[in-house]
Structures are given as structure tokens and as C-alpha cells.
Design a protein around this motif. Sequence first.
Motif, mmCIF file in Angstrom:
data_model
loop_
_atom_site.group_PDB
_atom_site.id
_atom_site.type_symbol
_atom_site.label_atom_id
_atom_site.label_comp_id
_atom_site.label_asym_id
_atom_site.label_seq_id
_atom_site.Cartn_x
_atom_site.Cartn_y
_atom_site.Cartn_z
ATOM 1 N N MET A 1 -111.570 -26.068 49.480
ATOM 2 C CA MET A 1 -110.813 -25.780 50.704
ATOM 3 C C MET A 1 -109.319 -25.780 50.405
ATOM 4 S SD MET A 1 -110.964 -27.785 54.341
ATOM 5 C CE MET A 1 -109.936 -27.277 55.724
ATOM 6 N N ASN A 2 -108.624 -24.775 50.914
ATOM 7 C CA ASN A 2 -107.189 -24.665 50.676
ATOM 8 C C ASN A 2 -106.446 -25.784 51.402
ATOM 9 O OD1 ASN A 2 -104.647 -23.821 50.052
ATOM 10 N ND2 ASN A 2 -104.720 -21.925 51.234
ATOM 11 N N SER A 3 -105.615 -26.526 50.673
ATOM 12 C CA SER A 3 -104.888 -27.650 51.271
ATOM 13 C C SER A 3 -103.475 -27.262 51.700
ATOM 14 C CB SER A 3 -104.822 -28.819 50.278
ATOM 15 O OG SER A 3 -104.091 -28.438 49.122
ATOM 16 N N ILE A 4 -103.133 -25.980 51.547
ATOM 17 C CA ILE A 4 -101.784 -25.504 51.864
ATOM 18 C C ILE A 4 -101.836 -24.554 53.061
ATOM 19 C CG2 ILE A 4 -99.782 -24.213 51.021
ATOM 20 C CD1 ILE A 4 -100.147 -26.880 49.632
ATOM 21 N N ILE A 5 -100.889 -24.696 53.964
ATOM 22 C CA ILE A 5 -100.750 -23.755 55.077
ATOM 23 C C ILE A 5 -99.415 -23.027 54.924
ATOM 24 C CG2 ILE A 5 -99.764 -25.541 56.591
ATOM 25 C CD1 ILE A 5 -101.140 -24.065 58.936
ATOM 26 N N THR A 6 -99.444 -21.708 55.104
ATOM 27 C CA THR A 6 -98.244 -20.888 54.897
ATOM 28 C C THR A 6 -97.847 -20.197 56.194
ATOM 29 O OG1 THR A 6 -98.754 -20.499 52.555
ATOM 30 C CG2 THR A 6 -97.278 -18.931 53.628
ATOM 31 N N TYR A 7 -96.547 -20.260 56.490
ATOM 32 C CA TYR A 7 -95.973 -19.579 57.650
ATOM 33 C C TYR A 7 -95.098 -18.442 57.134
ATOM 34 C CZ TYR A 7 -97.403 -23.881 59.987
ATOM 35 O OH TYR A 7 -98.136 -24.937 60.464
ATOM 36 N N GLU A 8 -95.234 -17.272 57.750
ATOM 37 C CA GLU A 8 -94.447 -16.107 57.333
ATOM 38 C C GLU A 8 -93.508 -15.678 58.453
ATOM 39 O OE1 GLU A 8 -97.351 -13.908 54.102
ATOM 40 O OE2 GLU A 8 -97.402 -13.214 56.180
ATOM 41 N N PHE A 9 -92.332 -15.221 58.042
ATOM 42 C CA PHE A 9 -91.345 -14.732 59.019
ATOM 43 C C PHE A 9 -90.792 -13.402 58.526
ATOM 44 C CE2 PHE A 9 -87.008 -14.589 60.871
ATOM 45 C CZ PHE A 9 -87.365 -14.669 62.212
ATOM 46 N N PRO A 10 -91.219 -12.268 59.133
ATOM 47 C CA PRO A 10 -90.710 -10.953 58.711
ATOM 48 C C PRO A 10 -89.250 -10.791 59.100
ATOM 49 C CG PRO A 10 -92.171 -10.748 60.613
ATOM 50 C CD PRO A 10 -92.220 -12.175 60.205
ATOM 51 N N LEU A 11 -88.489 -10.130 58.237
ATOM 52 C CA LEU A 11 -87.053 -9.981 58.444
ATOM 53 C C LEU A 11 -86.661 -8.617 58.995
ATOM 54 C CD1 LEU A 11 -85.838 -11.818 55.214
ATOM 55 C CD2 LEU A 11 -85.837 -12.690 57.556
ATOM 56 N N ASN A 12 -87.642 -7.780 59.301
ATOM 57 C CA ASN A 12 -87.353 -6.509 59.969
ATOM 58 C C ASN A 12 -88.583 -6.071 60.763
ATOM 59 O OD1 ASN A 12 -89.061 -4.733 58.188
ATOM 60 N ND2 ASN A 12 -87.600 -5.436 56.642
ATOM 61 N N GLU A 13 -88.374 -5.136 61.674
ATOM 62 C CA GLU A 13 -89.441 -4.710 62.578
ATOM 63 C C GLU A 13 -90.581 -4.023 61.835
ATOM 64 O OE1 GLU A 13 -91.597 -4.269 66.011
ATOM 65 O OE2 GLU A 13 -89.838 -5.523 65.609
ATOM 66 N N ILE A 205 -89.836 -14.105 54.699
ATOM 67 C CA ILE A 205 -89.678 -15.517 54.316
ATOM 68 C C ILE A 205 -91.046 -16.180 54.394
ATOM 69 C CG2 ILE A 205 -88.670 -17.744 54.954
ATOM 70 C CD1 ILE A 205 -86.606 -15.852 53.856
ATOM 71 N N LYS A 206 -91.403 -16.931 53.364
ATOM 72 C CA LYS A 206 -92.661 -17.685 53.373
ATOM 73 C C LYS A 206 -92.366 -19.173 53.230
ATOM 74 C CE LYS A 206 -95.821 -16.334 50.529
ATOM 75 N NZ LYS A 206 -96.440 -15.802 49.292
ATOM 76 N N VAL A 207 -92.965 -19.972 54.085
ATOM 77 C CA VAL A 207 -92.822 -21.424 54.037
ATOM 78 C C VAL A 207 -94.220 -22.023 53.895
ATOM 79 C CG1 VAL A 207 -92.177 -23.482 55.356
ATOM 80 C CG2 VAL A 207 -90.705 -21.453 55.403
ATOM 81 N N SER A 208 -94.435 -22.768 52.818
ATOM 82 C CA SER A 208 -95.752 -23.359 52.554
ATOM 83 C C SER A 208 -95.636 -24.873 52.477
ATOM 84 C CB SER A 208 -96.327 -22.820 51.239
ATOM 85 O OG SER A 208 -96.448 -21.409 51.270
ATOM 86 N N LEU A 209 -96.562 -25.566 53.138
ATOM 87 C CA LEU A 209 -96.564 -27.027 53.071
ATOM 88 C C LEU A 209 -97.990 -27.541 53.115
ATOM 89 C CD1 LEU A 209 -95.570 -28.604 56.490
ATOM 90 C CD2 LEU A 209 -95.812 -26.146 56.201
ATOM 91 N N ASP A 210 -98.132 -28.783 52.689
ATOM 92 C CA ASP A 210 -99.447 -29.398 52.629
ATOM 93 C C ASP A 210 -99.979 -29.642 54.035
ATOM 94 O OD1 ASP A 210 -101.479 -31.727 52.271
ATOM 95 O OD2 ASP A 210 -101.070 -31.034 50.231
ATOM 96 N N LYS A 211 -101.263 -29.373 54.220
ATOM 97 C CA LYS A 211 -101.866 -29.546 55.539
ATOM 98 C C LYS A 211 -101.879 -30.994 56.007
ATOM 99 C CE LYS A 211 -104.889 -25.477 55.537
ATOM 100 N NZ LYS A 211 -106.284 -24.990 55.543
ATOM 101 N N PHE A 216 -95.645 -28.311 62.037
ATOM 102 C CA PHE A 216 -95.697 -26.863 61.815
ATOM 103 C C PHE A 216 -94.269 -26.344 61.657
ATOM 104 C CE2 PHE A 216 -95.472 -27.332 66.439
ATOM 105 C CZ PHE A 216 -94.542 -26.372 66.819
ATOM 106 N N ALA A 217 -94.144 -25.228 60.917
ATOM 107 C CA ALA A 217 -92.819 -24.662 60.641
ATOM 108 C C ALA A 217 -92.461 -23.642 61.710
ATOM 109 C CB ALA A 217 -92.804 -24.007 59.264
ATOM 110 N N GLU A 218 -91.305 -23.822 62.322
ATOM 111 C CA GLU A 218 -90.770 -22.885 63.299
ATOM 112 C C GLU A 218 -89.572 -22.193 62.662
ATOM 113 O OE1 GLU A 218 -90.579 -23.751 67.787
ATOM 114 O OE2 GLU A 218 -88.510 -24.079 67.081
ATOM 115 N N ILE A 219 -89.699 -20.892 62.389
ATOM 116 C CA ILE A 219 -88.672 -20.150 61.646
ATOM 117 C C ILE A 219 -87.968 -19.187 62.600
ATOM 118 C CG2 ILE A 219 -88.209 -18.758 59.585
ATOM 119 C CD1 ILE A 219 -91.058 -19.535 58.612
ATOM 120 N N SER A 220 -86.650 -19.136 62.512
ATOM 121 C CA SER A 220 -85.879 -18.218 63.343
ATOM 122 C C SER A 220 -84.709 -17.679 62.530
ATOM 123 C CB SER A 220 -85.371 -18.921 64.609
ATOM 124 O OG SER A 220 -84.542 -20.021 64.265
#
Length: 256
Positions: A1-13, A205-211, A216-220
Motif C-alpha cells: 500500500m502506498n504510504s505517500i499522498i500527493t497534491y498537485e497544483f496546475p499553474l495554468n488553465e 507543483i507537486k507536494v508529497s507527504l506521508d499519510k 492535507f496540503a492547501e496550495i494557492s
Amino acid sequence: MNSIITYEFPLNERIRVFIRLEQLFQQFNHFLSGATVADTRAAINTLLDIIMILRRNDLKSEILKELDRHVNVLNKIADNQSVDTEKLEQLLAQLTHTSKRLYASTGKIGAHVMESDLFQSIAQRSSIPGGTCSFDLPEFHYWLEQAESNRLKDLEHWRSPFEEIHTAIDLILNFIRNSNSSTDEVAEAGFFQIALDRSLPYQLIKVSLDKSIPCFAEISGGKHRCSIRFMIPSSDDKRPIQSQDDIPFALTCCLF
């Protein structure tokens, strides 16, 4: 089981739309493998979302531009001795093949799907909450009660016009996500800020952290500066709050 969770934030439409379509294609394939009527209904609803996005955006030309741009980038690095030549040639062949197939396609993507009277009826009634009940669309009800193999054949036919778009988006996003290596960072008191080099074409932008970290990561932000806040979910219906702990995470600023 993957122990990492990744949040992505696109920088253009453009990348934002690509990721939305990627998720919808994944959902469609998931429901397509299901055998129940509920799975078939969910697959059709997802396909309608895909068609809606494609109607609103001139994605064919955008995707072709992206494919051509990635081919040019790979050709520029082809002479680098540290590059895996065999893998590079395979990727170039994939990009070129997909680009040629898209160039060869004519007309609006998926237009022939709406030529089906049944699909048109489903699309029209789907704008009404619960609007595809058996008394609303008896033909749809009849179709749903047919053998799974018959429903699957029609779903595959309706999906076929979008296969090249799906393949192209997967190639582009995979290329972008793997365009740069990650760095280990720490968000002091749950906050981290990134200043991006304006001369470089950052896409994501990708933010990965241990579950195990209860945040949770909030990216702006935008293409020049981004902020990352690590938020603690609320268990009593109140708003999440920013963690005051130092949070270790992996950061990837994806290019091209």
C-alpha cells in the motif's frame, strides 16, 4: 500500500483542464469494468462530463501544440550523454505517433457520439436531476436491461473518438510530472512559500507527504509564487485550521 499522498497544483488553465480530463477518463474506465446497471449509468454520466469539457475548449489544437513542444524538447536533449537513448527514442516515437493520429482526425472530437438518438436523449435528460428514470427514458431503461456485453459494445463505441485525446493527455502529463526531481522541504509551523524562476516554463507543483501526517496540503498562488499551507481537518464540522507543527514534505516543481 502506498504510504505517500500527493497534491498537485496546475499553474495554468491548460494543465488544469488536462488533469480534469485525466481524472474523468480514469473514472470512465473504472465504471466500464463494472457489471452492474449502476456502473453503466455512472460511465455514461462521466462520458457526458468529458464531452462537456471538450465542447468548451479547443483542446485538439492545444494538445497538438503540447505534443510538438515536447518532441522539440526531447530532440534538444538527445545528444546529452547522460540520457537513456533507448527510452528517449521510445518516448519520441510515442509522441510522434499520437501527434500524427490527432492531425489525421477530422471534424469535432466526439461529434459522431451525438449522432446516436439514444445518447442524445440521455444527454438532454441528464441536465435534470434524476431525469433518466425509466418513465422519462423507456428506451434507455430497455438498453440498460440488455446483456452486459451489448451495453459494453455501445460504451466502447461511444468512447472510441476520445482515445487519442486520452493517450495524448496521459503522455503529456506523465512527461511533465517526471520533468524534474523532488526536493525535501520543511513547512515551518505548517507554512511554506515558493518563488518560481520566471524564465522557466513551470507547469505544475507537486507536494508529497506521508499519510501518517494528519494534515492535507492547501496550495494557492500562480506561475511566479505559490504558498503551501498544511491544514488539520476538522472532526466537528468546523473549518480546518493550519498546523503549527513543522511538516516535512517533498516538493516537485514540474517543467515543460
